[in-house]
Enzyme design. Structure first.
Site, PDB file in Angstrom:
ATOM      1  CG  ASP A  17     -21.127  26.528  -9.843  1.00  0.00           C
ATOM      2  OD1 ASP A  17     -21.287  25.612 -10.685  1.00  0.00           O
ATOM      3  OD2 ASP A  17     -21.638  27.478  -9.571  1.00  0.00           O
ATOM      4  CD  GLU A  19     -20.055  23.719 -16.132  1.00  0.00           C
ATOM      5  OE1 GLU A  19     -19.822  24.968 -16.323  1.00  0.00           O
ATOM      6  OE2 GLU A  19     -20.184  23.145 -15.173  1.00  0.00           O
ATOM      7  CG  ASP A  21     -27.824  25.759 -11.926  1.00  0.00           C
ATOM      8  OD1 ASP A  21     -27.430  25.287 -11.062  1.00  0.00           O
ATOM      9  OD2 ASP A  21     -27.338  26.659 -12.427  1.00  0.00           O
TER      10      ASP A  21
HETATM   11  C1  GLC Z   1     -24.648  28.124 -10.660  1.00  0.00           C
HETATM   12  C2  GLC Z   1     -24.490  26.708  -9.779  1.00  0.00           C
HETATM   13  C3  GLC Z   1     -25.466  26.917  -8.422  1.00  0.00           C
HETATM   14  C4  GLC Z   1     -25.013  28.306  -7.744  1.00  0.00           C
HETATM   15  C5  GLC Z   1     -25.063  29.427  -8.880  1.00  0.00           C
HETATM   16  C6  GLC Z   1     -24.497  30.764  -8.149  1.00  0.00           C
HETATM   17  O1  GLC Z   1     -25.895  28.208 -11.308  1.00  0.00           O
HETATM   18  O2  GLC Z   1     -24.782  25.595 -10.436  1.00  0.00           O
HETATM   19  O3  GLC Z   1     -25.448  25.887  -7.887  1.00  0.00           O
HETATM   20  O4  GLC Z   1     -25.945  28.301  -6.783  1.00  0.00           O
HETATM   21  O5  GLC Z   1     -24.279  29.178  -9.776  1.00  0.00           O
HETATM   22  O6  GLC Z   1     -22.936  30.388  -7.704  1.00  0.00           O
END
Ligand code: GLC
Length: 822
Positions: free
Chosen positions: A402, A405, A493
């Site tokens: 995650d 980017e 998200d």
């Molecule tokens: C980001 C991710 C989400 C995750 C959060 C905490 O917002 O896109 O899926 O739950 O981070 O890690």
């Protein structure tokens, strides 16, 4: 971006050309140079940049497949210009290069122009721009999971990886896939598709016939132009060629095709156990549990919280015994902490990004100040991979990448567990290694779009190396063209709203046509409040996403399928049970994606490119070739219109039959998602299970929908290891011939391959079958219904328009013939 046009100086003319190696031609353009090449499959690559030499090629670092050079040779065109031509078994192309002004035209085997690249222009900082002719009536798809309509024509897009909540019109978002698939329907001619990739690591911009009706303008922020044209003529042909270049997905482990349960906020091992227990107790099929950032110790990657997750190995083993795999989140940000080995080691090896002046760079993420690995260097990717060893060793089955980017912020507000980013990150003065030439330092911005992709590459390769007996599973938020080779993508998200439910369908179709077959959106939506009805509808289509994960944010109510009352719980169970039953079919689609790059989710135009009505539909999905899914995407709706293309279609729940092309209004009570099987299809299915490791009561059911001919191959393997690549798989060819008057013949070929399957019972269900007069197996007429025939080991019965035949399957070929009552 977008750039002011004045930055760009146009390229006026070709001053000289010379034959190049690898089936290409080198062009001297005065202040710029270009190379045009034809590959053996007919793909045409055009690279152009200012200066005297082309920049280093990032293909290797991005994991591109080697360019399969043709033996095309350049020759002069009369009265001016130069051409290249190639015609081989895998493809053909002819390229004509206009000298003044410089332009490149690509023709396919039939002589039809499939691309006209013109108005090349460059800026001093390495940016490049090129225009493509766009004829009226063409539709332009792709660019990954963009928001808005599936047909991109008439809009402009920025491709720069960015952490931003999904919104109906938000652009850009997390991933960047600079690939367009064009569908041309010209009157009197068969529709044709072709594709264009603007490769490179830099952000880019696409004006898809928005400013000018008849041209698409693509701008790359650095690295000049690196465009590849992929001839069709079918959409499948385009993706086959596109993925032959950018790489294909390999078969995911079977468990990864099951349902994943996730939530930001599974705070302790106890919490996780409770979720697992509930899923089993309530028979909600689930194969994986994701651990979000809560499992870590102060959000340090590669750690476990000592109190809340005291015995990860034990927990993982216990879950494994109950049929759950665990996927842990790993963000690229490494907490700046001298006392912590991972950061110290990274510092010592100089793996982190720095500022232009050489000072260390950090940005705020969950663990506060964090350093970012410089994934452009192979040794940094290897170092990152090594960090996964204790996780793999403890039994972690997959990694969720995650914030890659990369995401982070400059200022934040913290109150207990609440973290509010206040000011976006600024990587303006950060330098990175150029993935194409890792010794070179370039601005992070100029290679930004490759960041997440390279992280996923590191992760995927590490998992394959650390546990060679298991297929890697990596899930990513960011990605670039070719990410399918290293990771599944989810759309980031979202919000729990009806419009975002509908948007998820379009975003996943967009990703699918952009070469990413394994993709999904958070079922139920990430942020915001999800109503029971919305959850039910989201689960119905989410259970058919190629990647099916329920996930939500920690501040909101819990979103497990049993949190919305009994009725919604059974709707969710039914949806996920259908996924489990469809697993052999779904797995077959992933095998197809591996073999040819074909998407798992396909827009309606995919197999009907000539049907212009189908081309305009983006709220229906083809799951593979044979299943048409019409999800309910509106609040309160209890029926919906469904467009059925030409052919016969049977609703899979009540066997109602329709003949397309036509629009039909079908009932869709809350319990129902309308799904239709193509007439002339055989769907390999099985009975449901609670997780893929469980042995189904009926391991193989062939659901037959007459009304046409079909040919398919049922592929079975251990679902876990890469041994299928050395022949450890079982392939069973199946053919259906539908004849006039309801007669049909189903031929199940002898099983091929080395993967052993114990003798079992196979059931065939023929839908829409009139009362049979006679049923034959291998030319032996079976006794009356319900009485087994011991000689051929088969039995049949007929009920409510469905003929069921069961036989003992030891791998030998079988044929079934059905003659309806006279
Ligand atoms: C980001 C991710 C989400 C995750 C959060 C905490 O917002 O896109 O899926 O739950 O981070 O890690």
């Amino acid at each position: 971006m977008p750039r002011r046009p004045s930055r760009f100086a146009p390229i006026a003319q070709v001053t000289r050309w010379t034959s190049a190696e690898r089936g290409g031609v080198d062009l001297d353009l005065g202040e710029a140079v270009a190379r045009v090449e034809i590959a053996r499959d007919g793909a045409v690559r055009v690279r152009a940049t200012t200066g005297r030499a082309l920049p280093a090629d990032p293909s290797e670092a991005l994991g591109r497949e080697p360019w399969r050079a043709s033996n095309a040779e350049a020759f002069a065109l009369e009265p001016a210009g130069v051409a290249l031509a190639f015609d081989g078994a895998d493809g053909a192309a002819r390229v004509e290069i206009d000298e003044r002004p410089f332009a490149v035209r690509v023709f396919d085997r039939s002589g039809r122009e499939i691309a006209h690249l013109l108005d090349f222009a460059f800026a001093q900082d390495g940016a490049g721009r090129v225009a493509l002719r766009a004829a009226p009536g063409e539709r332009w798809f792709g660019l990954g999971g963009k928001t808005g309509a599936l047909d991109r024509r008439g809009r402009s897009f920025v491709l720069r990886n960015r952490d931003h909540p999904v919104g109906d019109r938000v652009d850009p978002l997390y991933h960047s896939i600079p690939f367009l698939l064009r569908l041309a329907n010209s009157e009197g001619e068969a529709a044709r598709a072709d594709g264009m990739l603007l490769d490179g690591c830099a952000p880019s911009h696409f004006d898809v016939a928005a400013s000018e009706r008849l041209r698409v303008v693509a701008t790359a922020q650095a690295g000049g132009i690196d465009a590849t044209i992929f001839p069709g003529p079918s959409p499948d042909d385009v993706l086959r060629r596109y993925t032959a270049r950018t790489g294909r997905i390999t078969r995911p482990p079977l468990w990864a095709l099951g349902h994943h349960q996730s939530r930001w906020g599974y705070r302790s091992a106890r919490d996780v156990r409770r979720v697992a227990r509930e899923a089993r107790r309530r028979r909600i099929p689930t194969d994986a549990i994701h651990l979000d950032i809560d499992y870590m110790d102060a959000y340090r990657v590669f750690t476990w919280h000592p109190r809340r997750f005291p015995d990860p190995r034990g927990l993982l083993q216990e879950l494994r015994d109950a049929g759950f795999r665990v996927v842990t989140i790993i963000d690229p940000g490494v907490k700046v902490d001298e006392r912590w080995a991972v950061h110290r080691d990274g510092e010592a090896r100089d793996v982190f990004l720095r500022r232009r002046d050489g000072s260390p760079y950090s940005l705020k993420v969950w663990p506060r100040d964090s350093a970012l690995p410089d994934f452009g260097r192979p040794e940094v990717r290897a170092w990152w991979g090594t960090q996964h060893e204790p996780f793999v060793d403890a039994g972690v089955a997959g990694i969720w990448n995650d914030m890659n980017e990369p995401a982070g912020w400059k200022r934040e507000l913290r109150a207990g567990r609440l973290i509010l980013p206040l000011q976006a990150q600024d990587l303006g003065d950060v330098v990175a290694s150029d993935p194409a030439d890792p010794k070179r330092r370039v601005s992070h911005e100029s290679v930004r779009n490759a960041y997440g992709h390279l992280e996923c590459r590191a992760t995927h390769e590490a998992l394959a190396r650390l546990d060679p007996e298991r297929r890697p599973f990596v899930l990513s938020r960011s990605g670039h063209a070719g990410i399918q080779r290293y990771a599944a993508l989810w759309t980031g998200d979202t919000t729990s709203s009806w419009s975002q439910l509908a948007l998820s369908v379009r975003m996943l179709l967009g990703l699918s046509v952009s070469g990413v077959p394994f993709c999904g959106a958070d079922i139920g939506g990430f942020a915001g409040w999800c109503s029971p009805e919305l959850f039910a509808r989201w689960m119905q289509i989410g259970a058919l996403y190629p990647f099916a994960r329920t996930h939500s944010m920690w501040l909101k109510h819990r979103q497990e399928p049993w949190r919305f009352g009994k009725r919604v719980e059974s709707i969710a169970r039914a949806a996920l049970e259908l996924r489990m039953r469809l697993l052999p079919y779904l797995y077959g689609l992933f095998c197809e994606a591996e073999a040819s790059g074909a998407p798992v989710w396909r827009p309606m135009f995919w197999s009907n490119p000539d049907d212009e009505r189908a081309g305009a539909i983006d709220d229906q999905v083809m799951l593979g070739r044979d299943l048409l899914v019409a999800p309910v995407l509106e609040r309160g709706a209890r029926e919906r219109d469904v467009y059925l293309p030409a052919g016969a279609w049977t609703a899979i729940d009540d066997d109602a039959r329709y003949i397309g092309p036509r629009m039909v209004r079908v009932a869709a009570p809350l319990e129902r998602i309308p799904i239709f099987a193509r007439g002339g299809s055989v769907l390999p299915m099985r009975s449901t299970v609670r997780h893929v490791g469980e042995i189904p009561e009926e391991p193989l059911v062939l659901e037959v929908y007459p009304g046409g001919d079909a040919a398919t191959v049922v592929i079975e393997d251990d679902g876990e290891s890469p041994a299928y690549r050395v022949g450890m798989e079982a392939r069973t060819p199946v053919r259906l011939r539908s004849r006039a008057g309801g007669r049909l013949r189903l031929e199940v070929g002898g099983r091929e391959g080395e993967f052993g399957i114990d003798t079992r019972t196979v059931r065939v269900a023929v839908h829409g079958c009139p009362t049979p007069n006679s049923v034959w197996i291998d030319a032996v007429r079976l006794p009356v219904a319900g009485r087994p025939d011991d000689e051929v080991g088969a039995i049949w019965h007929w009920e409510g328009g469905v003929l069921h035949v069961r036989w003992t399957d030891a791998g030998a070929a079988r044929s079934l013939e059905v003659d309806p009552a006279p």
